[in-house]
Design an enzyme around this catalytic site. Structure first.
Site, PDB file in Angstrom:
ATOM      1  N   GLU A   1       0.835  -1.210   0.000  1.00 21.65           N
ATOM      2  CA  GLU A   1       0.000   0.000   0.000  1.00 21.65           C
ATOM      3  C   GLU A   1       0.868   1.260   0.000  1.00 21.65           C
ATOM      4  O   GLU A   1       0.543   2.255  -0.650  1.00 21.65           O
ATOM      5  CB  GLU A   1      -0.920  -0.011   1.227  1.00 21.65           C
ATOM      6  CG  GLU A   1      -1.999  -1.097   1.120  1.00 21.65           C
ATOM      7  CD  GLU A   1      -2.833  -1.226   2.387  1.00 21.65           C
ATOM      8  OE1 GLU A   1      -2.248  -1.554   3.439  1.00 21.65           O
ATOM      9  OE2 GLU A   1      -4.045  -0.997   2.329  1.00 21.65           O
TER      10      GLU A   1
ATOM     11  N   GLU B   1      -3.712  -9.614   3.559  1.00 23.76           N
ATOM     12  CA  GLU B   1      -4.518  -9.316   4.748  1.00 23.76           C
ATOM     13  C   GLU B   1      -5.568 -10.375   5.048  1.00 23.76           C
ATOM     14  O   GLU B   1      -5.818 -10.706   6.215  1.00 23.76           O
ATOM     15  CB  GLU B   1      -5.200  -7.945   4.600  1.00 23.76           C
ATOM     16  CG  GLU B   1      -4.302  -6.765   4.925  1.00 23.76           C
ATOM     17  CD  GLU B   1      -3.431  -6.311   3.770  1.00 23.76           C
ATOM     18  OE1 GLU B   1      -3.317  -7.040   2.770  1.00 23.76           O
ATOM     19  OE2 GLU B   1      -2.846  -5.218   3.876  1.00 23.76           O
TER      20      GLU B   1
HETATM   21  N1  DAK Z   1       5.007  -7.343  11.297  1.00 22.09           N
HETATM   22  C1  DAK Z   1       5.855  -7.594  12.319  1.00 22.09           C
HETATM   23  N2  DAK Z   1       6.951  -8.354  12.211  1.00 22.09           N
HETATM   24  C2  DAK Z   1       7.216  -8.888  11.011  1.00 22.09           C
HETATM   25  C3  DAK Z   1       6.383  -8.675   9.889  1.00 22.09           C
HETATM   26  C4  DAK Z   1       5.241  -7.847  10.067  1.00 22.09           C
HETATM   27  N3  DAK Z   1       4.405  -7.563   9.074  1.00 22.09           N
HETATM   28  N4  DAK Z   1       6.904  -9.359   8.843  1.00 22.09           N
HETATM   29  C5  DAK Z   1       8.027  -9.961   9.291  1.00 22.09           C
HETATM   30  N5  DAK Z   1       8.219  -9.674  10.595  1.00 22.09           N
HETATM   31  C6  DAK Z   1       9.304 -10.134  11.456  1.00 22.09           C
HETATM   32  C7  DAK Z   1       9.140 -11.597  11.802  1.00 22.09           C
HETATM   33  O1  DAK Z   1       8.241 -11.737  12.891  1.00 22.09           O
HETATM   34  C8  DAK Z   1      10.557 -11.967  12.169  1.00 22.09           C
HETATM   35  O2  DAK Z   1      10.824 -11.477  13.461  1.00 22.09           O
HETATM   36  P1  DAK Z   1      11.525 -12.435  14.575  1.00 22.09           P
HETATM   37  O3  DAK Z   1      10.637 -13.618  14.679  1.00 22.09           O
HETATM   38  O4  DAK Z   1      12.865 -12.752  13.974  1.00 22.09           O
HETATM   39  O5  DAK Z   1      11.580 -11.578  15.807  1.00 22.09           O
HETATM   40  C9  DAK Z   1      11.385 -11.148  11.197  1.00 22.09           C
HETATM   41  O6  DAK Z   1      10.540 -10.084  10.748  1.00 22.09           O
HETATM   42  C10 DAK Z   1      11.840 -11.929   9.964  1.00 22.09           C
HETATM   43  O7  DAK Z   1      10.708 -12.524   9.396  1.00 22.09           O
HETATM   44  P2  DAK Z   1      10.624 -14.101   9.070  1.00 22.09           P
HETATM   45  O8  DAK Z   1      11.500 -14.882   9.993  1.00 22.09           O
HETATM   46  O9  DAK Z   1       9.191 -14.449   9.009  1.00 22.09           O
HETATM   47  O10 DAK Z   1      11.273 -14.119   7.619  1.00 22.09           O
HETATM   48  P3  DAK Z   1      10.992 -15.173   6.478  1.00 22.09           P
HETATM   49  O11 DAK Z   1      12.033 -14.954   5.439  1.00 22.09           O
HETATM   50  O12 DAK Z   1      10.852 -16.563   7.021  1.00 22.09           O
HETATM   51  O13 DAK Z   1       9.572 -14.764   5.872  1.00 22.09           O
HETATM   52  C11 DAK Z   1       7.880 -13.229   5.103  1.00 22.09           C
HETATM   53  C12 DAK Z   1       9.407 -13.549   5.236  1.00 22.09           C
HETATM   54  C13 DAK Z   1       7.747 -11.810   4.559  1.00 22.09           C
HETATM   55  C14 DAK Z   1       7.257 -14.213   4.114  1.00 22.09           C
HETATM   56  C15 DAK Z   1       7.231 -13.395   6.484  1.00 22.09           C
HETATM   57  O14 DAK Z   1       7.991 -12.602   7.422  1.00 22.09           O
HETATM   58  C16 DAK Z   1       5.815 -12.929   6.526  1.00 22.09           C
HETATM   59  O15 DAK Z   1       4.908 -13.607   6.066  1.00 22.09           O
HETATM   60  N6  DAK Z   1       5.596 -11.726   7.115  1.00 22.09           N
HETATM   61  C17 DAK Z   1       4.283 -11.228   7.330  1.00 22.09           C
HETATM   62  C18 DAK Z   1       3.738 -10.690   6.026  1.00 22.09           C
HETATM   63  C19 DAK Z   1       2.387 -10.130   6.284  1.00 22.09           C
HETATM   64  O16 DAK Z   1       1.407 -10.854   6.425  1.00 22.09           O
HETATM   65  N7  DAK Z   1       2.382  -8.825   6.449  1.00 22.09           N
HETATM   66  C20 DAK Z   1       1.209  -8.145   6.970  1.00 22.09           C
HETATM   67  C21 DAK Z   1       0.281  -7.900   5.842  1.00 22.09           C
HETATM   68  S1  DAK Z   1      -1.183  -7.323   6.514  1.00 22.09           S
HETATM   69  C22 DAK Z   1      -4.487  -1.753   9.928  1.00 22.09           C
HETATM   70  C23 DAK Z   1      -4.190  -1.194   8.725  1.00 22.09           C
HETATM   71  C24 DAK Z   1      -3.417  -1.878   7.839  1.00 22.09           C
HETATM   72  C25 DAK Z   1      -3.012  -3.133   8.164  1.00 22.09           C
HETATM   73  C26 DAK Z   1      -3.310  -3.694   9.361  1.00 22.09           C
HETATM   74  C27 DAK Z   1      -4.064  -3.026  10.254  1.00 22.09           C
HETATM   75  N8  DAK Z   1      -5.276  -1.084  10.857  1.00 22.09           N
HETATM   76  C28 DAK Z   1      -5.718   0.224  10.482  1.00 22.09           C
HETATM   77  C29 DAK Z   1      -5.481  -1.585  12.156  1.00 22.09           C
HETATM   78  C30 DAK Z   1      -2.192  -3.821   7.256  1.00 22.09           C
HETATM   79  C31 DAK Z   1      -1.956  -5.079   7.461  1.00 22.09           C
HETATM   80  C32 DAK Z   1      -0.912  -5.704   6.747  1.00 22.09           C
HETATM   81  O17 DAK Z   1       0.037  -5.095   6.320  1.00 22.09           O
END
Ligand code: DAK
Length: 260
Positions: free
Chosen positions: A115, A135
């Site tokens: 985004e 999401e």
């Molecule tokens: N948030 C927090 N920490 C994160 C993160 C995230 N989005 N993405 C990665 N990390 C952290 C991991 O927890 C890990 O931390 P430690 O465990 O080492 O402390 C570190 O970064 C390295 O990540 P991985 O160990 O997971 O690394 P990999 O290479 O194995 O995997 C990955 C990479 C990008 C595939 C994986 O990290 C992953 O799936 N990350 C999450 C991706 C994701 O789902 N992102 C969020 C999308 S939803 C809102 C408005 C907007 C939003 C939400 C609320 N409100 C108004 C309330 C938006 C939401 C989103 O963005």
């Protein structure tokens, strides 16, 4: 200005903004969002700056989304507040900035990261970039304008496919889809963005700003974009840059725009 989560550096007419939380794959927590908002003010308030180049620290991620650890416990009111506040102080603010923001997407651009890139005026990517709005895999939908900007960039069908499957799109596909304008080697991202700024900077600053405003009018509620274009076009005739641009053409010399 010192920040905890971003690195900001001014070089000649560019403000380089790097999101610097590589251990968390540059995930956007609220402090980072607030610091980015302040960096946008630095861009718009400094007359020397013609553009901003935005990227993430390291080679793995641009931004891997909003910080999941931060919003995991939110309720409805907190979720709505965070979305509205984030859209206003960061995402819409970038889109409405009068100076171009170029996103150098150097790895994961997921959720809020995708985004953020989409709010920028131009996106270029390295071959390892991955775009996605995962999401729904977290029981959410995008909250920072993703459902709207993705449709505008890639069309409704592909947007819905990406939104509902939560699947990531690779850099080359992002290029085919029009989500990015260029894919270049990781090491060439900065130079490619700088070349774009150089080209933009040759042109009249007020006209560039009005071009951004006119394009944004396409999505403004209750605004007729064609009428807005006529209004902004007319305003150009009242600028010194217009006089300079046309005079320079007639005199067969390079225009020296002053942004006035
Ligand atoms: N948030 C927090 N920490 C994160 C993160 C995230 N989005 N993405 C990665 N990390 C952290 C991991 O927890 C890990 O931390 P430690 O465990 O080492 O402390 C570190 O970064 C390295 O990540 P991985 O160990 O997971 O690394 P990999 O290479 O194995 O995997 C990955 C990479 C990008 C595939 C994986 O990290 C992953 O799936 N990350 C999450 C991706 C994701 O789902 N992102 C969020 C999308 S939803 C809102 C408005 C907007 C939003 C939400 C609320 N409100 C108004 C309330 C938006 C939401 C989103 O963005």
């Amino acid at each position: 200005m010192n920040f905890n989560n971003i690195i900001v550096e001014k070089q000649t007419n560019i403000l380089y903004i790097t999101i610097n939380r590589p251990k968390n794959l540059n995930a956007l927590n609220s402090e980072t969002i607030s610091e980015l908002s302040q960096a946008i003010d630095l861009v718009n308030d400094d007359k020397e700056i013609r553009a901003a180049i935005l990227t993430g620290a390291g080679e793995k991620a641009f931004v891997a989304g909003a910080d999941i650890k931060e919003f995991a416990s939110f309720n409805v009111a907190e979720g709505k507040h965070l979305a509205a506040n984030g859209q206003a102080i960061l995402f819409d603010k970038i889109e409405q900035s009068q100076k171009p923001f170029i996103a150098c997407v150097n790895g994961y651009a997921l959720g809020g990261g995708c985004e953020l890139a989409m709010a920028c005026h131009i996106r270029i990517a390295s071959p390892n970039a991955l775009f996605g709005l995962p999401e729904v895999s977290l029981g959410l939908i995008p909250g920072y304008g993703g459902t709207q900007r993705l449709v505008q960039l890639v069309g409704k069908g592909k947007a819905l496919q990406m939104l509902m499957t939560a699947e990531m799109v690779k850099a080359e596909e992002a290029l085919d889809l029009g989500l990015v304008t260029d894919v270049v080697a990781f090491g060439d991202l900065k130079e490619t963005a700088e070349k774009l700024v150089k080209k933009i900077s040759k042109n009249a600053p007020l006209a560039v700003a009005k071009a951004i405003q006119a394009v944004n009018a396409f999505n403004e509620d209750g605004v007729d974009g064609f009428k807005k274009e006529i209004e902004l076009f007319g305003e150009c005739f009242d600028t010194k840059d217009f006089v300079e641009g046309t005079t320079a053409f007639i005199e067969k010399r390079k225009a020296e725009f002053k942004g006035k």
